[in-house]
Scaffold this active site. Structure first.
Site, PDB file in Angstrom:
ATOM      1  N   SER A 239       0.844  -1.195   0.000  1.00 61.92           N
ATOM      2  CA  SER A 239       0.000   0.000   0.000  1.00 61.92           C
ATOM      3  C   SER A 239       0.880   1.246   0.000  1.00 61.92           C
ATOM      4  O   SER A 239       2.104   1.158   0.128  1.00 61.92           O
ATOM      5  CB  SER A 239      -0.902   0.005   1.238  1.00 61.92           C
ATOM      6  OG  SER A 239      -0.117   0.280   2.383  1.00 61.92           O
ATOM      7  N   LYS A 240       0.230   2.376  -0.135  1.00 63.12           N
ATOM      8  CA  LYS A 240       0.896   3.694  -0.172  1.00 63.12           C
ATOM      9  C   LYS A 240       1.871   3.864   1.002  1.00 63.12           C
ATOM     10  O   LYS A 240       2.878   4.546   0.878  1.00 63.12           O
ATOM     11  CB  LYS A 240      -0.167   4.794  -0.064  1.00 63.12           C
ATOM     12  CG  LYS A 240      -0.849   5.068  -1.370  1.00 63.12           C
ATOM     13  CD  LYS A 240      -0.131   6.166  -2.138  1.00 63.12           C
ATOM     14  CE  LYS A 240      -0.352   6.021  -3.608  1.00 63.12           C
ATOM     15  NZ  LYS A 240       0.858   6.035  -4.404  1.00 63.12           N
ATOM     16  N   ARG A 241       1.480   3.267   2.118  1.00 57.77           N
ATOM     17  CA  ARG A 241       2.291   3.354   3.328  1.00 57.77           C
ATOM     18  C   ARG A 241       3.727   2.844   3.061  1.00 57.77           C
ATOM     19  O   ARG A 241       4.683   3.293   3.687  1.00 57.77           O
ATOM     20  CB  ARG A 241       1.600   2.463   4.368  1.00 57.77           C
ATOM     21  CG  ARG A 241       2.116   2.463   5.749  1.00 57.77           C
ATOM     22  CD  ARG A 241       1.073   1.784   6.649  1.00 57.77           C
ATOM     23  NE  ARG A 241       0.791   0.407   6.244  1.00 57.77           N
ATOM     24  CZ  ARG A 241       1.572  -0.631   6.519  1.00 57.77           C
ATOM     25  NH1 ARG A 241       2.690  -0.445   7.188  1.00 57.77           N
ATOM     26  NH2 ARG A 241       1.255  -1.849   6.134  1.00 57.77           N
TER      27      ARG A 241
END
Ligand code: GLU
Length: 461
Positions: A239-241
């Site tokens: 994910s973006k994280r």
């Protein structure tokens, strides 16, 4: 038989790394077997549809230098054909009209929940002879098998079975006449002549259902290969994280498409211990036996390593053009001579950076323009003693008639000697004056590239 694979992304506005890997694997498989890869945009979600999102997918694929065969197919445009097949299935006795109201379905759902059943619809219209209720628009449901096992033979996951009791008579055409995804994919794949479906294993559950439609239409079921997920370095879903998750972001950071292909290839596919695999080799080697069953972890260090490798091989002019794009994107003002400087310096620059954004950062000395503002570290080196030394260097450089690396180096060294300081004490303030920072590519070489006039002008400023 000609092998036909397919790339059928949904236009979400960007191209996810996982989508790109699916595209690459379909492409390589087709190329390896001298087959074709078809390209279909699954654009049936009209509420969220935008042409820009479609372009993002097309541009992502083009950037990766992955091509396709034939026209790009719009799934939405094939709607009438999906509807035709839904009705054909009713005619064949493989599907039926269901007139249940939302309230009736809710009751069924509730009792399935209390009884712990996975399928909820009680199939009341499946063989019903009752007169349809007036004014109700029916859905069309497929007749799923009532007992036994449904089996999918997958090239990656092996033989996977599902108990038929877990399958509902699912809807293939909604009451408003809109075909469901489950139907659309099967009809399109069939019509496009798809022989091999290579996709993420988040679609595995759909496969059991889609095969019911193939069988009902007496169509040949394609060969399936479901690819494990791509996880972040910590094992959680990517994910973006974790950092950039779209292909466009990697392009804008200055990763090269050939490096990206090499990196994506290694997400769940391997060939011995090989890490650097050119596209030609990948086409030669790619097959299902190299695909692993466990999820891949995204490894930024490995991507950087692979990209650095391809940067060293890349043509200098191409790297300059790509770097200029990144510089333009950054919005920094830059010197009109930047391109010329970068071209002269590229042999060195391309061996120092992991991507082109890092290269541009490293190459500040070649593009900064106007008044140079110094960062903190540079200022610390530019004290009174530093300034005095830079002044002496400027005087010496002014007198040079030959402005080449060797002469520049000798000049700086002799100043260090006459001042009784180490060479670093001379170079640090000089670097600060020329770049505003304390790091740069080889300074003697950079001074030669900038040329006498530019160097003296910067010091003067
Ligand atoms: N449109 C689907 C997606 O983007 C792919 C469907 C399929 O491969 O069957 O995930």
């Amino acid at each position: 038989m000609t092998i036909v694979t397919r790339f059928p992304p949904s236009p979400t506005g960007f191209m996810h790394i996982g989508t790109a890997r699916t595209g690459l694997f379909n492409w390589l498989y087709a190329k390896h077997h001298k087959g074709k890869m078809r390209f279909r945009i699954e654009d049936t979600d009209r509420a969220r549809h935008s042409e820009a999102a479609v372009d993002a997918i097309i541009n992502g694929l083009k950037w990766l230098e992955i091509d396709w065969d034939g026209e790009i197919i719009s799934q939405y445009a094939c709607g009438p054909r999906h509807t035709e097949i839904a009705h054909e299935l009713v005619k064949r006795g493989e599907a039926y009209y269901c007139y249940c109201s939302p309230e009736e379905l809710e009751v069924m759902r509730e009792s399935a929940k209390t009884e712990g059943r996975l399928s909820f619809y009680d199939r009341r219209w499946r063989d019903s002879k009752a007169t349809p209720p007036a004014g109700v628009k029916p859905v069309i449901r497929i007749k799923a098998p009532l007992s036994g096992e449904v089996i999918v033979n997958d090239k990656v996951q092996g033989e996977v079975k599902l108990n038929a009791e877990q399958l509902d008579d699912f809807i293939i055409l909604r009451s408003d006449g809109v075909p469901t995804y489950m139907l659309a994919v099967v009809v399109d794949d069939h019509d496009m002549g798809v022989t091999h479906v290579i996709r993420g294993d988040d679609h595995f559950n759909n496969t059991f259902r889609q095969n019911i439609i193939y069988k009902a239409m007496n169509w040949t079921i394609p060969v399936y290969a479901h690819l494990p997920l791509i996880l972040g370095p910590d094992g959680a879903k990517l994910s973006k994280r974790h950092g950039a998750t779209s292909v466009e972001e990697y392009r804008d950071m200055g990763y090269l498409p050939e490096a990206m292909r090499n990196y994506l290839l290694r997400l769940c596919w391997s060939h011995g211990d090989d890490e650097i695999i050119s596209t030609e080799q990948a086409i030669e080697w790619f097959d299902f036996d190299g695909i692993g069953k466990s999820p891949a972890r995204f490894d930024f260090d490995k991507l950087n390593f692979i990209n650095a490798h391809y940067m060293k091989l890349a043509d200098n002019k191409r790297l300059v053009d790509l770097s200029m794009n990144i510089l333009k994107l950054s919005g920094h003002p830059y010197s009109p001579n930047t391109e010329k400087y970068l071209l002269s310096a590229m042999d060195e620059l391309k061996t120092r950076a992991k991507n082109l954004a890092a290269l541009i950062e490293d190459a500040r000395i070649y593009w900064i323009t106007g008044e140079i503002s110094m960062d903190e570290k540079a200022l610390a080196n530019y004290d009174e003693a530093g300034k005095a030394i830079v002044k002496k260097i400027a005087e010496a450089l002014k007198t040079l008639t030959s402005f080449d690396v060797a002469t520049i180096e000798t000049t700086c060294k002799s100043i260090a000697e006459s001042e009784g300081v180490k060479l670093g004490k001379v170079m640090m303030p000089l670097r600060a004056a020329l770049t505003g920072s304390t790091s740069s590519p080889s300074l003697f070489h950079a001074i030669e590239i900038l040329g006498q006039e530019e160097v003296l002008k910067r010091i003067q400023n």
